[in-house]
Design an enzyme around this catalytic site. Structure first.
Site, mmCIF file in Angstrom:
data_model
loop_
_atom_site.group_PDB
_atom_site.id
_atom_site.type_symbol
_atom_site.label_atom_id
_atom_site.label_comp_id
_atom_site.label_asym_id
_atom_site.label_seq_id
_atom_site.Cartn_x
_atom_site.Cartn_y
_atom_site.Cartn_z
ATOM 1 N N ARG A 1 -0.903 6.049 5.350
ATOM 2 C CA ARG A 1 0.327 5.509 5.934
ATOM 3 C C ARG A 1 1.182 6.597 6.586
ATOM 4 O O ARG A 1 1.766 6.382 7.660
ATOM 5 C CB ARG A 1 1.104 4.803 4.818
ATOM 6 N N LEU B 1 7.333 0.254 9.446
ATOM 7 C CA LEU B 1 6.073 0.191 8.721
ATOM 8 C C LEU B 1 6.270 -0.872 7.647
ATOM 9 O O LEU B 1 7.065 -0.690 6.722
ATOM 10 C CB LEU B 1 5.747 1.543 8.077
ATOM 11 N N SER B 2 5.561 -1.980 7.782
ATOM 12 C CA SER B 2 5.786 -3.102 6.879
ATOM 13 C C SER B 2 5.445 -2.725 5.444
ATOM 14 O O SER B 2 4.645 -1.827 5.188
ATOM 15 C CB SER B 2 4.938 -4.302 7.316
ATOM 16 N N CYS B 3 6.061 -3.441 4.494
ATOM 17 C CA CYS B 3 5.811 -3.143 3.090
ATOM 18 C C CYS B 3 4.344 -3.374 2.756
ATOM 19 O O CYS B 3 3.701 -4.302 3.257
ATOM 20 C CB CYS B 3 6.734 -3.952 2.190
ATOM 21 N N VAL B 4 3.823 -2.509 1.909
ATOM 22 C CA VAL B 4 2.387 -2.476 1.631
ATOM 23 C C VAL B 4 1.898 -3.789 1.030
ATOM 24 O O VAL B 4 0.798 -4.264 1.370
ATOM 25 C CB VAL B 4 2.065 -1.297 0.694
#
Length: 373
Positions: free
Chosen positions: A39, A93-96
């Site tokens: 990431r 960056l979208s949440c995992v």
């Protein structure tokens, strides 16, 4: 920051996700997120965080690497804001946890041709390419600057992804048909171009509105697409979407116009089931809840001019202050009654059907027709 420190952050995220649960049917997702497509390689050197009061403030990798890394590898349910426009987050960056769930819903296999709309930093496109293979992923980003930066990151990582600057609402017809299509921004109305550019039997995964993600399958005759709610999560809308006015902006227009007392139990509004049902039946009403010394506070507004605040104290008495043309709490009460009469369905009982002329959300079975009071 050293790679050792980044690895420590990544291990912490892995442990949190292990406890929360990775997709059982898509083991590749865990490997891609934690090993093959790190990431941090897709995070810009400047991230943004809320200062707790009144603004988003920058966090620079060079001057504050620990805080920067903490934002990249935060809690599985936290996103990392990568861009601010007009004082609001416009890319992240979208949440995992949500990324993992959406990739699982996509049912992606090696060799599938994939269209992604909403490239952002490029991380999700990298994850797709790690599974689908070289030359199989096309991604479209409306912001040319973001598209160029994402292309540089993907190239540096050795991933063969076609990155284009353009309007994701129109897809990318030059590469059609696709086996899979995934959107990384929320839409209220599914563009028919997405269905047209996906082959019969192909799957489309997208965030719908402000609460859930839906996966639909294109019919064999390509005349419709139907599927179910697969997860919960909040995504930014497409660039240029008017998000309306905030509660405090509407409330500041004037004092309460009406004060009433109601007997309706508003506790269900603190959970996702009733909130999602109301998202379907009353899509323009925005609902927030808060517990404090005074009890349960529910705030409603329509993004235009109507608002309501309902406070339920320890005795169970609910006092409502509201203003504007609409009686929002009355509308919400009707929505709650309908939800209860339908058996209080959970979000995962809802599905969507999309045709060239319309789309509608149903509960239980498609034959039940549109869900509405």
């Amino acid at each position: 920051m050293t790679l050792v420190r980044l690895d420590e952050r990544r291990r912490s995220l892995a442990e949190a996700m292990d406890a929360q649960g990775w997709p059982a049917d898509s083991e590749w997702v865990r490997r891609a997120i934690l090993e093959t497509v790190p990431r941090h390689q897709y995070a810009p050197d400047r991230l943004w965080t809320w200062n707790g009061r009144d603004a988003y403030v920058p966090v620079e990798r060079g001057s504050d690497p620990d805080t920067w890394a903490g934002l990249v590898y935060a809690d599985p349910n936290d996103s990392a804001i990568t861009q601010i426009l007009d004082d609001l987050p416009s890319s992240s960056l979208s949440c995992v946890s949500v990324v993992a769930d959406m990739l699982d819903s996509l049912e992606l296999e090696p060799g599938h041709r994939v269209l992604e709309v909403g490239t952002g930093a490029g991380w999700n496109a990298g994850l797709l390419a790690a599974r689908a293979g070289a030359g199989q992923v096309t991604t479209v980003e409306v912001d040319p600057g973001l598209a160029a930066a994402a292309e540089r990151r993907l190239t540096a990582a050795g991933l063969d992804v076609a990155v284009h600057a353009g309007d994701g609402q129109t897809g990318w017809p030059a590469g059609a048909p696709y086996d899979r299509l995934i959107a990384t921004y929320a839409v209220d109305t599914v563009p028919w171009a997405w269905i047209e550019q996906t082959r019969p039997g192909g799957i489309i995964v997208f965030p719908w509105g402000r609460l859930g993600t839906i996966a639909v399958t294109v019919a064999e005759n390509s005349a419709s697409a139907t599927g179910w709610v697969h997860g919960l999560g909040m995504f930014m809308p497409s660039r240029g979407t008017d998000q309306g006015r905030e509660f405090h902006q509407i409330r500041s227009d004037g004092g309460p116009e009406r004060e009433t007392k109601v007997d309706t139990d508003l506790q269900p509004l603190t959970g996702p089931d009733a909130l999602f049902a109301l998202r379907v039946s009353h899509p323009d009403i925005r609902i927030t809840t808060e517990r404090g010394e005074r009890g349960l506070t529910v705030r409603l507004h329509d993004g235009i001019s109507s608002w309501a605040t309902a406070i339920t104290d320890a005795s169970g008495t609910t006092v409502v202050h509201e203003g504007g043309r609409r009686r929002l709490l009355t509308e919400v009460e009707a929505g709650l009654q309908h939800w209860g009469a339908q058996g209080s369905p959970s979000p995962f009982s809802f599905g969507m059907t999309v045709t060239p002329d319309t789309q509608y959300v149903w509960a239980g079975t498609e034959e039940a027709g549109p869900y509405r009071p």
